[in-house]
Structures are given as C-alpha cells and as structure tokens.
Design a protein around this motif. Structure first.
Motif, PDB file in Angstrom:
ATOM      1  N   MET A 155      -2.755  -2.441  -6.630  1.00 22.14           N
ATOM      2  CA  MET A 155      -2.583  -1.055  -6.766  1.00 22.14           C
ATOM      3  C   MET A 155      -1.032  -0.645  -6.678  1.00 22.14           C
ATOM      4  O   MET A 155      -0.614   0.120  -7.502  1.00 22.14           O
ATOM      5  CB  MET A 155      -2.987  -0.481  -5.205  1.00 22.14           C
ATOM      6  CG  MET A 155      -4.429  -0.527  -5.045  1.00 22.14           C
ATOM      7  SD  MET A 155      -5.113   0.406  -3.530  1.00 22.14           S
ATOM      8  CE  MET A 155      -4.477  -0.650  -2.293  1.00 22.14           C
TER       9      MET A 155
ATOM     10  N   ALA B 211      -3.290  -4.878  -2.273  1.00 27.24           N
ATOM     11  CA  ALA B 211      -2.324  -3.841  -2.120  1.00 27.24           C
ATOM     12  C   ALA B 211      -1.281  -3.921  -3.248  1.00 27.24           C
ATOM     13  O   ALA B 211      -0.870  -3.271  -3.638  1.00 27.24           O
ATOM     14  CB  ALA B 211      -1.622  -4.371  -0.748  1.00 27.24           C
TER      15      ALA B 211
ATOM     16  N   MET C  20       0.717   4.308  -2.943  1.00 25.11           N
ATOM     17  CA  MET C  20       0.576   5.575  -2.488  1.00 25.11           C
ATOM     18  C   MET C  20       1.790   6.647  -3.014  1.00 25.11           C
ATOM     19  O   MET C  20       1.529   7.450  -3.618  1.00 25.11           O
ATOM     20  CB  MET C  20       0.608   5.820  -0.993  1.00 25.11           C
ATOM     21  CG  MET C  20       0.315   7.262  -0.583  1.00 25.11           C
ATOM     22  SD  MET C  20      -1.437   7.776  -1.280  1.00 25.11           S
ATOM     23  CE  MET C  20      -2.523   7.126  -0.001  1.00 25.11           C
TER      24      MET C  20
ATOM     25  N   GLU D  39       0.826  -1.256   0.101  1.00 26.84           N
ATOM     26  CA  GLU D  39       0.097  -0.040   0.080  1.00 26.84           C
ATOM     27  C   GLU D  39       0.918   1.410   0.023  1.00 26.84           C
ATOM     28  O   GLU D  39       0.490   2.161  -0.683  1.00 26.84           O
ATOM     29  CB  GLU D  39      -0.919  -0.016   1.181  1.00 26.84           C
ATOM     30  CG  GLU D  39      -2.057  -1.077   0.883  1.00 26.84           C
ATOM     31  CD  GLU D  39      -3.250  -0.631   2.005  1.00 26.84           C
ATOM     32  OE1 GLU D  39      -2.858  -0.012   3.074  1.00 26.84           O
ATOM     33  OE2 GLU D  39      -4.199  -1.486   2.145  1.00 26.84           O
TER      34      GLU D  39
ATOM     35  N   ARG E 179      -9.848   4.946  -4.944  1.00 26.85           N
ATOM     36  CA  ARG E 179     -10.272   4.805  -3.558  1.00 26.85           C
ATOM     37  C   ARG E 179      -9.115   5.101  -2.387  1.00 26.85           C
ATOM     38  O   ARG E 179      -9.119   5.937  -1.494  1.00 26.85           O
ATOM     39  CB  ARG E 179     -10.946   3.447  -3.058  1.00 26.85           C
ATOM     40  CG  ARG E 179     -11.294   3.400  -1.469  1.00 26.85           C
ATOM     41  CD  ARG E 179     -12.407   2.439  -1.771  1.00 26.85           C
ATOM     42  NE  ARG E 179     -13.053   2.145  -0.337  1.00 26.85           N
ATOM     43  CZ  ARG E 179     -13.858   1.470   0.216  1.00 26.85           C
ATOM     44  NH1 ARG E 179     -14.055   0.328  -0.701  1.00 26.85           N
ATOM     45  NH2 ARG E 179     -14.577   1.481   1.407  1.00 26.85           N
ATOM     46  N   LEU E 180      -7.969   4.569  -2.730  1.00 27.24           N
ATOM     47  CA  LEU E 180      -6.853   4.857  -2.030  1.00 27.24           C
ATOM     48  C   LEU E 180      -6.422   6.461  -1.908  1.00 27.24           C
ATOM     49  O   LEU E 180      -6.143   7.079  -1.011  1.00 27.24           O
ATOM     50  CB  LEU E 180      -5.659   4.161  -2.144  1.00 27.24           C
ATOM     51  CG  LEU E 180      -4.275   4.170  -1.607  1.00 27.24           C
ATOM     52  CD1 LEU E 180      -4.426   3.973  -0.224  1.00 27.24           C
ATOM     53  CD2 LEU E 180      -3.175   3.463  -2.290  1.00 27.24           C
ATOM     54  N   ARG E 181      -6.483   7.010  -3.242  1.00 24.42           N
ATOM     55  CA  ARG E 181      -6.144   8.409  -3.294  1.00 24.42           C
ATOM     56  C   ARG E 181      -7.057   9.193  -2.647  1.00 24.42           C
ATOM     57  O   ARG E 181      -6.649  10.284  -2.045  1.00 24.42           O
ATOM     58  CB  ARG E 181      -6.230   8.747  -4.911  1.00 24.42           C
ATOM     59  CG  ARG E 181      -5.845  10.338  -5.159  1.00 24.42           C
ATOM     60  CD  ARG E 181      -5.622  10.626  -6.603  1.00 24.42           C
ATOM     61  NE  ARG E 181      -6.781  10.089  -7.203  1.00 24.42           N
ATOM     62  CZ  ARG E 181      -7.891  10.588  -7.440  1.00 24.42           C
ATOM     63  NH1 ARG E 181      -8.185  11.987  -6.803  1.00 24.42           N
ATOM     64  NH2 ARG E 181      -8.804  10.261  -8.286  1.00 24.42           N
TER      65      ARG E 181
ATOM     66  N   ALA F 239      -6.873   5.496   2.547  1.00 31.20           N
ATOM     67  CA  ALA F 239      -6.530   4.057   3.338  1.00 31.20           C
ATOM     68  C   ALA F 239      -7.760   2.811   2.744  1.00 31.20           C
ATOM     69  O   ALA F 239      -8.650   3.590   2.296  1.00 31.20           O
ATOM     70  CB  ALA F 239      -7.079   4.118   4.807  1.00 31.20           C
ATOM     71  N   MET F 240      -7.490   1.828   2.909  1.00 30.43           N
ATOM     72  CA  MET F 240      -8.262   0.612   2.458  1.00 30.43           C
ATOM     73  C   MET F 240      -8.942  -0.058   3.384  1.00 30.43           C
ATOM     74  O   MET F 240      -8.129  -0.352   4.458  1.00 30.43           O
ATOM     75  CB  MET F 240      -7.484  -0.089   1.427  1.00 30.43           C
ATOM     76  CG  MET F 240      -6.916   0.437   0.145  1.00 30.43           C
ATOM     77  SD  MET F 240      -8.087   1.487  -0.774  1.00 30.43           S
ATOM     78  CE  MET F 240      -8.758  -0.141  -1.705  1.00 30.43           C
TER      79      MET F 240
END
Length: 231
Positions: free
Chosen positions: A108, A105, A44, A40, A86-88, A92-93
């Motif tokens: 992504m 993860a 990011m 993750e 969604r992460l952006r 958080a997931m």
C-alpha cells in the motif's frame, strides 16, 4: 526457487519492472507491528494527499495494463489498488499473518502489488505466463477454477495457477499459513519510475525480514535480458 516471466510478457509489456525475494525462517509468532504501523501510515498519507487510490500513478499504470488485457479495470483491480481501497473506506486493515500484514502495508505504501507465496506449495519452476486454460486455480473458498486461455497467471510445473489475472488475485493453494517457513515474494510495477520503486520496495521487505525474522533474504530483479530469479 526458480521464478521467471515468459518472454512474451517482456515483449508485450517492456515497461514491466519486477523484483523477487526468497527467504526462510518465517514464523507466525513474530512481532511485525512496528513496520506494519509505519508503512500503513505512509499509505494513508499518500491516499490523503492524492484523494483516491485511482489518482496514484502506480495504480493508473496497472489500470492501463488491465485494459490492454481486455479486463475492465474497475471490476478487476490489481492487489495494491484493492488494499488501498479497503484502507481508504474502512480506515484499518485486518490482521492475517505478520508477514502478510507487513507485505500488505508495504504494498500500500508503494502502491505496487506484491505476491507472497508459500514456497513449499510451489511445484518446480514458477513462471508468469499466459495460461492455456488447463491450469488449476484453488480459490480461498476451496473451489477449483481454470484460468481462461491467454489469461496471465503464475503457473508452476504441475500446472497449478497461483494467481488469476496477473496481479488481481492469488491462489489459496500457496497462501501463507501458520506453518509457512519459506516464501517467495514478487513485486511488479508498470509505471514510469517502476524499476527504481521496485528496488526500494524489495529492500524495504528485505529489511523487515532481517529485523523481524532474522532472515537472510535473497533478492533479484529479473528483466528481459535475464528473466530468471534463482534462489
């Protein structure tokens, strides 16, 4: 496990790169927090460097593929784009199941969609192919849908559609759940470095399975010349 892509897809999308993995011994109580956090963080970092998931070449390639399928790519996104978005936006997931969480993860981090299916819920050979419209897709809300004729789906021998619009959305029928013990994991890419990146992704998933679940995964990389993955 017998998995393949229909020859028509290899002909229409020669840039397709695919990897598959089969593993047993999955448990709900496994601790995958370390690899989840690591991948993750990588995802990011990529997002911050690119500015948006839509700038990543892996996502751009799937957007072009969706357009070729007659789909509006900002309405129907591949799974990895939806996760990165969604992460952006949320930072958080949510945690669902350790295997799902770690595959999300890794998906992504590589910006490549991954399908994770409960092998016990798949009836006979599974093929990614254009639907004929009679297949049954079980949504996560419990509703039965029928893919449009020509829509690319993961279809088993019983006519169950395990995905809609190729890499857009999986079915609730074969979703990983607490009792899942054996899985089929599929990664698919369309960008220029797809074959190399899919191999790296599959090895990343396989290593987590070895480390966290003490599994002995079987991996394969189907292509137009040898389209079947048998495990």
């Amino acid at each position: 496990m017998d998995f393949s892509h229909h020859p028509a897809l290899w002909q229409q999308y020669p840039e397709l790169a695919a990897g598959a993995l089969s593993a047993r011994g999955i448990r709900r109580d496994a601790d995958a927090s370390a690899p989840i956090a690591r991948y993750e963080a990588l995802a990011m970092a990529r997002l911050q460097a690119a500015g948006s998931e839509s700038a990543l070449p892996e996502i751009q390639a799937w957007r072009r593929t969706f357009s070729r399928m007659g789909l509006k790519p900002t309405q129907y996104r591949c799974a990895s784009e939806s996760l990165l978005r969604r992460l952006r936006t949320e930072g958080a997931m949510p945690r669902i199941h350790p295997l799902i969480d770690v595959c999300n993860a890794i998906s992504m981090a590589f910006a490549i969609p991954i399908a994770v299916l409960d092998a016990a819920r798949i009836a006979g050979p599974l093929q990614v192919r254009p639907a004929d419209g009679t297949e049954r897709y079980l949504s996560f809300a419990g509703e039965v849908e029928h893919p449009d004729a020509g829509e690319v789906s993961f279809v088993d021998a019983a006519g169950n559609a395990h995905a809609r619009r190729w890499t857009h959305r999986q079915s609730g029928l074969s979703a990983v759940r607490d009792g899942t013990a054996e899985v089929l994991i599929v990664a698919e890419a369309m960008h220029d470095a797809g074959r190399e990146d899919v191999r790296k992704l599959v090895e990343a998933v396989a290593q987590v399975l070895r480390d966290v679940w003490s599994a002995a995964p079987v991996t394969g990389f189907p292509d137009a010349a040898a389209p079947r993955f048998l495990a």
